[in-house]
Motif scaffolding. Sequence first.
Motif, PDB file in Angstrom:
ATOM      1  N   LEU A   6       8.734   2.366   4.860  1.00 55.81           N
ATOM      2  CA  LEU A   6       8.436   1.533   3.737  1.00 55.81           C
ATOM      3  C   LEU A   6       9.649   0.604   3.604  1.00 55.81           C
ATOM      4  O   LEU A   6       9.263  -0.736   3.260  1.00 55.81           O
ATOM      5  N   GLY A   7      10.941   0.864   3.880  1.00 56.34           N
ATOM      6  CA  GLY A   7      11.792  -0.269   3.838  1.00 56.34           C
ATOM      7  C   GLY A   7      11.560  -1.374   4.675  1.00 56.34           C
ATOM      8  O   GLY A   7      11.846  -2.630   4.471  1.00 56.34           O
ATOM      9  N   TYR A   8      11.263  -0.962   5.903  1.00 61.11           N
ATOM     10  CA  TYR A   8      10.866  -1.923   6.873  1.00 61.11           C
ATOM     11  C   TYR A   8       9.777  -2.777   6.561  1.00 61.11           C
ATOM     12  O   TYR A   8       9.834  -4.294   6.894  1.00 61.11           O
ATOM     13  N   ARG A   9       8.784  -2.272   6.155  1.00 57.59           N
ATOM     14  CA  ARG A   9       7.469  -3.188   5.729  1.00 57.59           C
ATOM     15  C   ARG A   9       7.924  -3.916   4.356  1.00 57.59           C
ATOM     16  O   ARG A   9       7.296  -5.142   4.309  1.00 57.59           O
ATOM     17  N   LEU A  10       8.984  -3.607   3.420  1.00 56.58           N
ATOM     18  CA  LEU A  10       9.193  -4.352   2.330  1.00 56.58           C
ATOM     19  C   LEU A  10      10.216  -5.449   2.623  1.00 56.58           C
ATOM     20  O   LEU A  10       9.973  -6.458   2.075  1.00 56.58           O
ATOM     21  N   ARG A  11      10.770  -5.417   3.628  1.00 56.71           N
ATOM     22  CA  ARG A  11      11.686  -6.445   4.450  1.00 56.71           C
ATOM     23  C   ARG A  11      10.742  -7.343   5.079  1.00 56.71           C
ATOM     24  O   ARG A  11      10.962  -8.545   4.944  1.00 56.71           O
ATOM     25  N   LEU A  12       9.794  -6.851   5.776  1.00 52.60           N
ATOM     26  CA  LEU A  12       8.762  -7.792   6.513  1.00 52.60           C
ATOM     27  C   LEU A  12       7.935  -8.630   5.520  1.00 52.60           C
ATOM     28  O   LEU A  12       7.463  -9.622   5.899  1.00 52.60           O
ATOM     29  N   ASN A  13       7.799  -8.005   4.346  1.00 49.26           N
ATOM     30  CA  ASN A  13       7.123  -8.787   3.139  1.00 49.26           C
ATOM     31  C   ASN A  13       8.204  -9.637   2.327  1.00 49.26           C
ATOM     32  O   ASN A  13       7.732 -10.164   1.010  1.00 49.26           O
ATOM     33  N   GLY A  14       9.138  -9.767   2.683  1.00 46.02           N
ATOM     34  CA  GLY A  14      10.160 -10.788   2.278  1.00 46.02           C
ATOM     35  C   GLY A  14      11.184 -10.398   1.260  1.00 46.02           C
ATOM     36  O   GLY A  14      11.983 -11.248   0.616  1.00 46.02           O
ATOM     37  N   LEU A  15      11.338  -8.980   1.006  1.00 49.26           N
ATOM     38  CA  LEU A  15      12.271  -8.429   0.133  1.00 49.26           C
ATOM     39  C   LEU A  15      13.866  -8.543   0.817  1.00 49.26           C
ATOM     40  O   LEU A  15      14.042  -8.051   1.971  1.00 49.26           O
ATOM     41  N   ASP A  16      14.724  -8.448  -0.116  1.00 48.76           N
ATOM     42  CA  ASP A  16      16.200  -8.239   0.335  1.00 48.76           C
ATOM     43  C   ASP A  16      16.469  -6.974   0.108  1.00 48.76           C
ATOM     44  O   ASP A  16      16.475  -6.463  -0.875  1.00 48.76           O
ATOM     45  N   VAL A  17      17.730  -6.434   0.747  1.00 50.63           N
ATOM     46  CA  VAL A  17      18.245  -5.050   0.751  1.00 50.63           C
ATOM     47  C   VAL A  17      19.526  -5.360   0.013  1.00 50.63           C
ATOM     48  O   VAL A  17      20.327  -6.319   0.514  1.00 50.63           O
ATOM     49  N   CYS A  18      19.749  -5.006  -1.117  1.00 51.15           N
ATOM     50  CA  CYS A  18      20.997  -5.146  -1.931  1.00 51.15           C
ATOM     51  C   CYS A  18      21.799  -3.758  -2.216  1.00 51.15           C
ATOM     52  O   CYS A  18      21.136  -2.780  -2.704  1.00 51.15           O
ATOM     53  N   TRP A  19      22.854  -3.776  -1.630  1.00 51.39           N
ATOM     54  CA  TRP A  19      23.959  -2.499  -1.668  1.00 51.39           C
ATOM     55  C   TRP A  19      24.547  -2.473  -3.323  1.00 51.39           C
ATOM     56  O   TRP A  19      25.306  -3.241  -3.651  1.00 51.39           O
ATOM     57  N   ASN A  74       0.749  -1.082   0.084  1.00 56.79           N
ATOM     58  CA  ASN A  74      -0.001   0.007  -0.099  1.00 56.79           C
ATOM     59  C   ASN A  74       0.806   1.276   0.044  1.00 56.79           C
ATOM     60  O   ASN A  74       0.330   2.531   0.595  1.00 56.79           O
ATOM     61  N   GLY A  75       2.160   1.252  -0.440  1.00 57.98           N
ATOM     62  CA  GLY A  75       2.845   2.477  -0.781  1.00 57.98           C
ATOM     63  C   GLY A  75       3.230   3.003   0.431  1.00 57.98           C
ATOM     64  O   GLY A  75       3.517   2.432   1.580  1.00 57.98           O
ATOM     65  N   PHE A  76       3.684   4.359   0.464  1.00 61.23           N
ATOM     66  CA  PHE A  76       4.133   5.092   1.558  1.00 61.23           C
ATOM     67  C   PHE A  76       3.107   5.354   2.607  1.00 61.23           C
ATOM     68  O   PHE A  76       1.774   5.646   2.040  1.00 61.23           O
ATOM     69  N   ASP A  77       3.341   5.471   3.885  1.00 59.94           N
ATOM     70  CA  ASP A  77       2.574   5.731   4.943  1.00 59.94           C
ATOM     71  C   ASP A  77       2.250   7.207   4.997  1.00 59.94           C
ATOM     72  O   ASP A  77       3.303   7.723   5.533  1.00 59.94           O
TER      73      ASP A  77
END
Length: 305
Positions: free
Chosen positions: A229-242, A212-215
């Motif tokens: 947003l990043g935290y919720r994406l991580r909880l949704n299973g995404l990985d952070v890639c630098w 649901n995008g940005f809060d």
Amino acid sequence: MQKENKEYFRLGYDNQKYMSVVPDVSIITPTYNRKQNLQNMLISLSQQTYPVDKFEVIVVDDGSYDGTDEMVSHLSLPYRFKYFWQEDRGSRRARARNIGINNARGKIIIFLDSDVLCTYRLVEDHAEMHRKCDNYIVMGLQKCLAEGQGKSLYELRNGVATKIRIPGLKMLKAIVHYHYLKLLEKQGQASLGLTVCTMNASVHKKHLIDINGFDEDFDGRYGCEDMDLGYRLRLNGLDVCWLRKAIVYHQYHPVTEQSPSYDGTHINELILFLKHPEMLQFSKIGIWKNGCYGKTVDQIKKMIG
């Protein structure tokens, strides 16, 4: 994600040249009283190695009064470009980015700040990483230009200025301290979402829609909407890639009366912890200045008032 209200913003300018071609990438940038910085950024995107018919740029103006709308109306850009404007009601960066997401046609969304200069392979580097894996939050890096360096770096007539290397620039990893990053890496997977900063980041649009995008509860004050947003994406299973080679240069600009206000940042930090109480274990580290470490949720509510 709230539906945009057309009473409060307008579609200003849209390059029609590539309307029949669906872009792969949509670049979204909110802006507020950064006319010259924004112009430099938009022109730097004209020098990309990625095909200009394969990406679009969406600028969402958060109520600027410095002539930004007039400036973009006179720009001649080779890529598809859209400009939206919303009334100035304080910092509404979350809503601005949601307007961009709602109007984006690309599968990949790149978020950029409006005061950066883009290296010539920036779009290609982001897109290439997403072709390898569509479950990444891709974080690029930022180098800060000192006063006067922007002009020497960005010679608009030559066009190749974004290839120039300037030694001695301080590398920032999403404007967070190195020890903060390392501690988050040790604490658990989801916590890495706290390092997401939308000055130079990308993600597949479908994942933004899923959460649901940005809060927009963070709007009205400055900051933390991208960490949330990043935290919720991580909880949704995404990985952070630098992605170290995806670099932008932050243009030097003095703080003036027209500059975005950072008032209320500490309140947004408290709202972030109230929304995600499990984050309280990180509140004593690095950038947090709100004094909520060791506090309970009820105590944080009282601090917010």
